[in-house]
Motif scaffolding. Structure first.
Motif, PDB file in Angstrom:
ATOM      1  N   PRO A 170      11.795  61.354  51.244  1.00 12.97           N
ATOM      2  CA  PRO A 170      10.848  60.718  50.317  1.00 12.97           C
ATOM      3  C   PRO A 170       9.737  61.672  49.887  1.00 12.97           C
ATOM      4  O   PRO A 170       9.277  62.507  50.671  1.00 12.97           O
ATOM      5  N   ASN A 171       9.323  61.565  48.621  1.00  7.11           N
ATOM      6  CA  ASN A 171       8.176  62.328  48.141  1.00  7.11           C
ATOM      7  C   ASN A 171       6.973  62.018  49.022  1.00  7.11           C
ATOM      8  O   ASN A 171       6.821  60.895  49.510  1.00  7.11           O
ATOM      9  N   GLY A 172       6.118  63.015  49.204  1.00 13.25           N
ATOM     10  CA  GLY A 172       4.935  62.823  50.029  1.00 13.25           C
ATOM     11  C   GLY A 172       5.233  62.898  51.513  1.00 13.25           C
ATOM     12  O   GLY A 172       4.505  62.343  52.327  1.00 13.25           O
ATOM     13  N   THR A 173       6.302  63.606  51.869  1.00  8.55           N
ATOM     14  CA  THR A 173       6.654  63.785  53.277  1.00  8.55           C
ATOM     15  C   THR A 173       6.376  65.225  53.670  1.00  8.55           C
ATOM     16  O   THR A 173       6.784  66.160  52.975  1.00  8.55           O
ATOM     17  N   VAL A 174       5.658  65.400  54.770  1.00  4.72           N
ATOM     18  CA  VAL A 174       5.352  66.727  55.299  1.00  4.72           C
ATOM     19  C   VAL A 174       5.747  66.734  56.766  1.00  4.72           C
ATOM     20  O   VAL A 174       5.333  65.854  57.533  1.00  4.72           O
ATOM     21  N   ILE A 175       6.561  67.716  57.142  1.00  7.05           N
ATOM     22  CA  ILE A 175       6.996  67.809  58.539  1.00  7.05           C
ATOM     23  C   ILE A 175       6.534  69.120  59.157  1.00  7.05           C
ATOM     24  O   ILE A 175       6.266  70.093  58.460  1.00  7.05           O
ATOM     25  N   ASP A 176       6.453  69.113  60.463  1.00  4.81           N
ATOM     26  CA  ASP A 176       6.218  70.299  61.264  1.00  4.81           C
ATOM     27  C   ASP A 176       7.586  70.652  61.834  1.00  4.81           C
ATOM     28  O   ASP A 176       8.173  69.874  62.589  1.00  4.81           O
ATOM     29  N   ALA A 177       8.103  71.793  61.408  1.00  5.46           N
ATOM     30  CA  ALA A 177       9.454  72.181  61.811  1.00  5.46           C
ATOM     31  C   ALA A 177       9.506  73.683  62.008  1.00  5.46           C
ATOM     32  O   ALA A 177       8.581  74.407  61.643  1.00  5.46           O
ATOM     33  N   GLU A 206       5.680  59.416  52.962  1.00  6.99           N
ATOM     34  CA  GLU A 206       5.581  58.750  51.672  1.00  6.99           C
ATOM     35  C   GLU A 206       4.152  58.788  51.108  1.00  6.99           C
ATOM     36  O   GLU A 206       3.635  57.796  50.610  1.00  6.99           O
ATOM     37  N   GLY A 207       3.518  59.946  51.229  1.00  2.00           N
ATOM     38  CA  GLY A 207       2.190  60.155  50.662  1.00  2.00           C
ATOM     39  C   GLY A 207       1.034  59.749  51.552  1.00  2.00           C
ATOM     40  O   GLY A 207      -0.121  59.957  51.200  1.00  2.00           O
ATOM     41  N   GLU A 208       1.315  59.189  52.714  1.00  2.00           N
ATOM     42  CA  GLU A 208       0.236  58.767  53.633  1.00  2.00           C
ATOM     43  C   GLU A 208       0.077  59.790  54.752  1.00  2.00           C
ATOM     44  O   GLU A 208       1.052  60.167  55.405  1.00  2.00           O
ATOM     45  N   ASP A 209      -1.147  60.232  54.965  1.00  2.00           N
ATOM     46  CA  ASP A 209      -1.471  61.140  56.060  1.00  2.00           C
ATOM     47  C   ASP A 209      -1.401  60.339  57.357  1.00  2.00           C
ATOM     48  O   ASP A 209      -2.171  59.403  57.561  1.00  2.00           O
ATOM     49  N   ILE A 210      -0.472  60.688  58.242  1.00  2.89           N
ATOM     50  CA  ILE A 210      -0.303  59.931  59.491  1.00  2.89           C
ATOM     51  C   ILE A 210      -0.655  60.773  60.726  1.00  2.89           C
ATOM     52  O   ILE A 210      -0.329  60.398  61.846  1.00  2.89           O
ATOM     53  N   ARG A 211      -1.364  61.886  60.515  1.00  2.00           N
ATOM     54  CA  ARG A 211      -1.724  62.744  61.649  1.00  2.00           C
ATOM     55  C   ARG A 211      -2.577  62.033  62.685  1.00  2.00           C
ATOM     56  O   ARG A 211      -2.557  62.395  63.857  1.00  2.00           O
ATOM     57  N   ARG A 212      -3.329  61.021  62.287  1.00  2.74           N
ATOM     58  CA  ARG A 212      -4.206  60.314  63.219  1.00  2.74           C
ATOM     59  C   ARG A 212      -3.427  59.391  64.168  1.00  2.74           C
ATOM     60  O   ARG A 212      -3.925  58.986  65.206  1.00  2.74           O
TER      61      ARG A 212
END
Length: 168
Positions: A31-38, A84-90
């Motif tokens: 999905p657009n707005g997805t950022v992974i640590d890989a 999906e565009g939401e920052d979920i690091r917290r």
């Protein structure tokens, strides 16, 4: 992935997307707005290769078809920062892991270049030590220990995350 474009950044914050054209297969699946640590790993003959295998790709200005065959790579996903565009690091690690596993379910049958890191639940320091001793067998440099309730942390992590390498 943003606006149907994939961006691959190195640990040193260098844009290296053009070195890994096979990752373009993730566009339209992830999905657009997805950022992974890989981590990008060499994957010759369907197994994790050596850093020397990966070096064949790192210094090249262009990646030929023969090099793509000789030195294939995968993304080994460890964590997820945005969904999906939401920052979920917290969110707590175990909550982020649910999103990461959901992403893997979307991708696994459609893009072979994406793999999910194994999650190993350990209950004692003896278990942790034994797992760390398996690192070379797993073609790893050690263990990354994360508290289940930790947020995603930037920079050198202390307290909630601990990288326990084996001797070089």
């Amino acid at each position: 992935i943003r606006e149907n474009e994939i961006y691959v950044w190195s640990r040193g914050e260098e844009l290296v997307t053009d070195k890994y054209p096979e990752f373009k297969s993730l566009v339209g699946i992830v999905p657009n707005g997805t950022v992974i640590d890989a981590e990008i790993l060499a994957f010759p003959e369907g197994e994790i290769g050596t850093f020397n295998d990966l070096q064949a790709r790192i210094g090249r200005k262009t990646v030929s078809a023969s090099l793509l065959q000789k030195a294939p790579v995968i993304l080994k996903a460890y964590d997820i920062l945005e969904w999906e565009g939401e920052d979920i690091r917290r969110l707590q690690y175990e909550e982020r892991r649910i999103f990461l596993e959901k992403l893997y379910e979307l991708v696994r049958d459609k893009a072979t270049c994406f793999q999910l890191s194994e999650r190993v639940l350990l209950h004692s320091w003896e278990d942790v030590t034994a797992e760390r001793m398996r690192a070379r067998e797993m073609k790893s440099e050690g263990l990354m220990l994360k508290r289940n309730n930790s947020p995603y942390l930037v920079g050198r992590k202390k307290g909630d995350w601990w990288k326990w390498k084996i001797e070089p």
